[in-house]
Design an enzyme around this catalytic site. Structure first.
Site, PDB file in Angstrom:
ATOM      1  N   ARG A 113      15.389  21.160  13.667  1.00 27.15           N
ATOM      2  CA  ARG A 113      14.980  21.507  15.029  1.00 27.15           C
ATOM      3  C   ARG A 113      13.550  22.045  14.983  1.00 27.15           C
ATOM      4  O   ARG A 113      13.006  22.245  13.897  1.00 27.15           O
ATOM      5  CB  ARG A 113      15.919  22.530  15.662  1.00 27.15           C
ATOM      6  CG  ARG A 113      15.891  23.904  15.012  1.00 27.15           C
ATOM      7  CD  ARG A 113      16.856  24.857  15.687  1.00 27.15           C
ATOM      8  NE  ARG A 113      16.553  26.242  15.350  1.00 27.15           N
ATOM      9  CZ  ARG A 113      17.255  27.282  15.764  1.00 27.15           C
ATOM     10  NH1 ARG A 113      18.307  27.090  16.537  1.00 27.15           N
ATOM     11  NH2 ARG A 113      16.917  28.504  15.432  1.00 27.15           N
ATOM     12  N   ASN A 117      13.059  27.016  23.138  1.00 23.50           N
ATOM     13  CA  ASN A 117      13.908  27.969  22.411  1.00 23.50           C
ATOM     14  C   ASN A 117      13.175  28.472  21.174  1.00 23.50           C
ATOM     15  O   ASN A 117      12.736  27.670  20.342  1.00 23.50           O
ATOM     16  CB  ASN A 117      15.212  27.294  21.956  1.00 23.50           C
ATOM     17  CG  ASN A 117      16.150  28.255  21.248  1.00 23.50           C
ATOM     18  OD1 ASN A 117      16.762  29.106  21.876  1.00 23.50           O
ATOM     19  ND2 ASN A 117      16.262  28.111  19.935  1.00 23.50           N
ATOM     20  N   GLU A 118      13.000  29.784  21.082  1.00 21.36           N
ATOM     21  CA  GLU A 118      12.421  30.408  19.892  1.00 21.36           C
ATOM     22  C   GLU A 118      11.158  29.683  19.416  1.00 21.36           C
ATOM     23  O   GLU A 118      11.100  29.162  18.301  1.00 21.36           O
ATOM     24  CB  GLU A 118      13.458  30.476  18.765  1.00 21.36           C
ATOM     25  CG  GLU A 118      14.622  31.389  19.075  1.00 21.36           C
ATOM     26  CD  GLU A 118      15.606  31.534  17.926  1.00 21.36           C
ATOM     27  OE1 GLU A 118      16.364  32.517  17.919  1.00 21.36           O
ATOM     28  OE2 GLU A 118      15.629  30.648  17.027  1.00 21.36           O
ATOM     29  N   GLU A 163      20.373  36.238  22.818  1.00 17.66           N
ATOM     30  CA  GLU A 163      21.267  35.837  21.728  1.00 17.66           C
ATOM     31  C   GLU A 163      21.592  37.035  20.848  1.00 17.66           C
ATOM     32  O   GLU A 163      20.719  37.845  20.532  1.00 17.66           O
ATOM     33  CB  GLU A 163      20.628  34.765  20.840  1.00 17.66           C
ATOM     34  CG  GLU A 163      20.433  33.411  21.457  1.00 17.66           C
ATOM     35  CD  GLU A 163      19.887  32.403  20.451  1.00 17.66           C
ATOM     36  OE1 GLU A 163      20.024  32.651  19.232  1.00 17.66           O
ATOM     37  OE2 GLU A 163      19.314  31.389  20.875  1.00 17.66           O
ATOM     38  N   GLU A 221      25.289  24.862  11.953  1.00 17.82           N
ATOM     39  CA  GLU A 221      25.690  26.231  12.285  1.00 17.82           C
ATOM     40  C   GLU A 221      27.196  26.356  12.523  1.00 17.82           C
ATOM     41  O   GLU A 221      27.637  27.212  13.285  1.00 17.82           O
ATOM     42  CB  GLU A 221      24.892  26.718  13.507  1.00 17.82           C
ATOM     43  CG  GLU A 221      23.413  26.857  13.189  1.00 17.82           C
ATOM     44  CD  GLU A 221      22.601  27.432  14.330  1.00 17.82           C
ATOM     45  OE1 GLU A 221      21.875  28.409  14.085  1.00 17.82           O
ATOM     46  OE2 GLU A 221      22.675  26.904  15.452  1.00 17.82           O
ATOM     47  N   LYS A 222      27.976  25.545  11.828  1.00 26.26           N
ATOM     48  CA  LYS A 222      29.431  25.619  12.020  1.00 26.26           C
ATOM     49  C   LYS A 222      30.033  26.894  11.442  1.00 26.26           C
ATOM     50  O   LYS A 222      31.165  27.248  11.765  1.00 26.26           O
ATOM     51  CB  LYS A 222      30.116  24.391  11.428  1.00 26.26           C
ATOM     52  CG  LYS A 222      29.878  24.146   9.955  1.00 26.26           C
ATOM     53  CD  LYS A 222      30.565  22.849   9.516  1.00 26.26           C
ATOM     54  CE  LYS A 222      30.255  22.488   8.076  1.00 26.26           C
ATOM     55  NZ  LYS A 222      28.833  22.050   7.930  1.00 26.26           N
ATOM     56  N   PHE A 223      29.280  27.600  10.591  1.00 28.42           N
ATOM     57  CA  PHE A 223      29.759  28.879  10.075  1.00 28.42           C
ATOM     58  C   PHE A 223      29.079  30.064  10.766  1.00 28.42           C
ATOM     59  O   PHE A 223      29.289  31.206  10.371  1.00 28.42           O
ATOM     60  CB  PHE A 223      29.574  28.963   8.563  1.00 28.42           C
ATOM     61  CG  PHE A 223      30.453  27.979   7.820  1.00 28.42           C
ATOM     62  CD1 PHE A 223      31.833  28.107   7.857  1.00 28.42           C
ATOM     63  CD2 PHE A 223      29.898  26.915   7.123  1.00 28.42           C
ATOM     64  CE1 PHE A 223      32.651  27.202   7.195  1.00 28.42           C
ATOM     65  CE2 PHE A 223      30.706  26.010   6.463  1.00 28.42           C
ATOM     66  CZ  PHE A 223      32.084  26.145   6.496  1.00 28.42           C
TER      67      PHE A 223
END
Length: 663
Positions: free
Chosen positions: A122, A160-161, A313, A361-363
């Site tokens: 990203r 974003n960021e 966030e 980012e599944k964890f």
């Protein structure tokens, strides 16, 4: 004929409407559509009243150049409105689809070594690419046109960021244009960068490049201006998209999310371009000073906003990007959320709503974890949502200003961060955290301020480290003391001017006179773990060989070593100079003493260790950052809003306990 009055700029209050916003990033495109009604049911049970949509949806919205797929987003927007959940709609421009980089390689950034940053992650966009900007404007235009009138829409979230630097050829051309606008001539540029050193003088603008990988140290002036340029180019990207959505919805506020104490953006300047200041905040739950880091970021966000701000966030549980990613112990998510509200947040949001099953980012935790609605994470989120709804009308829009301001400036940070400095140990974030920690532990309310802003409202100014100070900023410090205020300066302050030239004498002469320094002979940085003894405490990171003027008093003196007998802490009237970093307890005691002399008391006296007291409007927040129950003495009788009970004289706080008291 009289002109139509311009509507005031929208604010966070236009979105909150007397509530605390509660929710987070919702990414329904990651899930089968039959999951969406279940999501809405869980949101309603948890008190969610706001979701952010579309942050990473560009490839779904525009699967190939020029083709729009808005149907799925239409259905999600309608679903949110049907169930009373407001939408913060994001422009998806932080993560361009793979086809953009494949068809237009000029949109991809290059690092300082010339390597392309490819798609597959990203933030893979060049801020200076005309092609990227054109496509970003087109998708933003179509989003704004389609959803401007949708009743679920409450706010815009741009990109974003923002964080991408670019050293490529198109960025180099933009850098030269930026430098021409700043300096006008090559002679002025050569003077500003000190190019007489190492035979770096430029004879043509075409020879000027970003600070790409060099054999040895890059020119500090070049690096400083490139950081300024990068912040400005990213800001141009933001304002271009902001202006598009404002044209369609002038009544709705616009934001973009800062990263906490991030070095890549001049956040003071950025905040001036936002309707709402928002920040992402992820303290390490294992860090014993995680709450202090949170308080620092929150104080900074509130100060940039000049009032309520948005926690865009946070994590409901573990993140996925540390070496070891620990979950939050029971109660910590609630405690840190209330800390943000106490320090001015009118929105408490998360990344993300439902924990992903695939992708990088599944964890990373979600408000609904892999354990589902029976999991501890969601159960704690549900409790928090109910409590925020209970106190929302009492806090939304309220603001309290402190009597103490810590001065911070990104340009000073950038200039002082060059690799050729006296010590890498004495970096600004370390020093800034140490000074803020001392005030935080003393329960002394603290704002942040830019050294060039109006500082007249503050009784006490604290300058942990401002290596670069403009003449205007120095004049402001002098005026503050002259007008009766108190000033406390740390080491490496006032060393350089706006172009990173070291000032004669090693510190600005006016500042030396103000602080009682006759001569600054040498800087004596300390090794990691090394200390310098004084007659009252031990100093860390730094020490200095200085002589005092006759009208200054040495409040602490070095003992032993090369600096034996020389002043460590100087005072001249209401101006103080601290030439080392005292150990935490000593710095806290020193700043508490100085604050008392300036007429600034703590929020409450006699607090148990680990308890934070914060006032917001008429409310008093008590936050127990310890793992053991404590009792806090409070004057008078209050209503404790979370439990709707009357309390007189004292309040019991359990492990990670919170109380919100109204007189």
């Amino acid at each position: 004929m009289p002109s139509t009055p311009r509507r005031p700029t929208p604010t966070l209050a236009d979105a909150t409407r007397g509530r605390v916003l509660f929710g987070g990033d919702y990414n329904p495109e990651q899930w089968p559509e039959e999951t969406w009604p279940e999501d809405v049911r869980l949101m309603k049970d948890a008190g969610v009243n706001s979701v952010t949509l579309g942050v990473f949806s560009w490839a779904r919205l525009e699967p190939e150049p020029g083709r729009r797929e808005f149907g799925w987003l239409d259905r999600v927007m309608d679903l949110m409105h049907e169930h009373g959940v407001g939408v913060v709609l994001a422009t998806p421009t932080s993560s361009p689809p793979p086809w953009l980089g494949r068809l237009h390689p000029d949109t991809l950034p290059r690092d300082a070594d010339g390597r392309v940053e490819w798609w597959g992650g990203r933030q893979h966009f060049s801020h200076s690419s005309a092609t990227y900007r054109r496509y970003a404007a087109a998708i933003t235009e179509d989003l704004a046109a389609r959803y401007a009138g949708h009743p679920a829409l409450t706010m815009w979230h741009i990109n974003n960021e923002y964080c991408t630097a670019d050293y490529g050829d198109e960025a180099a051309a933009a850098f030269r244009r930026w430098l021409r606008a700043r300096y006008g001539t090559l002679d002025a540029l050569n003077s500003a960068w000190g190019t007489a050193f190492w035979s770096q003088g430029y004879d043509t603008w075409d020879g000027v490049l970003p600070p790409r990988h060099a054999h040895y140290m890059n020119n500090p002036g070049q690096v400083l201006d490139f950081r300024r340029f990068t912040s400005d180019m990213l800001l141009e990207c933001y304002t271009a998209e902001r202006d598009i959505v404002r044209r369609h919805t002038p009544h709705l506020p616009v934001t973009t999310n800062f990263m906490p104490l991030f070095p890549g953006q001049d956040a003071w300047r950025w905040a001036e371009e936002e309707d709402v200041v928002s920040v992402d905040l992820y303290p390490d739950p294992r860090d014993p000073l995680g709450a202090q880091h949170g308080a620092l970021v929150q104080d900074l966000a509130r100060s940039q906003a000049g009032g309520p701000w948005m926690l865009m966030e946070q994590a409901a549980g573990p993140v996925n990007w540390r070496g070891v990613n620990h979950p939050k112990p029971r109660g910590l998510n609630r405690l840190w959320s209330f800390q943000a509200v106490a320090r001015g947040a009118d929105a408490v949001c998360y990344f993300q709503w439902r924990q992903s099953r695939q992708g990088a980012e599944k964890f990373h935790s979600g408000m609904v974890s892999h354990a589902g609605e029976e999991g501890r994470t969601y159960q704690e989120v549900m409790r928090l949502g109910g409590e925020l709804a209970r106190i929302g009308e009492h806090v939304a829009g309220r603001h309290s200003r402190a009597d103490i301001a810590i001065l911070h400036d990104w340009h000073s940070w950038w200039a002082g961060d060059h690799e050729g400095r006296p010590s890498t140990e004495a970096d600004l974030p370390t020093v800034l955290h140490a000074w803020h920690r001392a005030l935080w532990e003393a329960n002394l309310p603290t704002d942040f301020a830019h050294p060039g802003h109006d500082l007249s409202a503050y009784r006490m100014l604290v300058v942990p480290q401002l290596y670069l100070l403009t003449d205007t900023a120095i004049d402001s410090l002098l005026a503050h003391v002259r007008d009766g205020g108190t000033l406390v300066c740390g080491f490496l302050t006032g060393i350089a001017d706006e172009q990173d030239r070291v000032r004669p004498g090693g510190m600005d002469a006016r500042l030396r006179e103000l602080l009682g320094i006759r001569t600054l002979h040498e800087w004596w940085p300390l090794e990691a773990g090394e200390t310098a003894a004084t007659d009252g405490f031990r100093g860390t990171l730094w020490s200095e060989e200085i002589d005092a003027t006759e009208d200054a008093s040495a409040e602490a003196v070095y003992r032993g070593g090369e600096l034996d007998g020389l002043p460590a802490v100087l005072r001249r009237g209401r101006a103080w100079y601290v030439s080392t970093l005292p150990e935490p307890g000593a710095l806290r005691a020193l700043l508490t003493r100085i604050a008392a002399g300036a007429g600034v008391p703590p929020v409450l006296d006699g607090l148990p260790a680990g308890v934070e007291a914060v006032r917001r409007g008429e409310l008093l927040f008590l936050l127990n950052h310890g793992r053991e129950p404590v009792t806090v003495r409070v004057p008078g009788t209050h209503v404790e809003l979370l439990g709707d009970t009357a309390v007189t004289g004292e309040v019991a706080l359990g492990r990670h306990g919170v109380a919100v008291l109204r007189p």
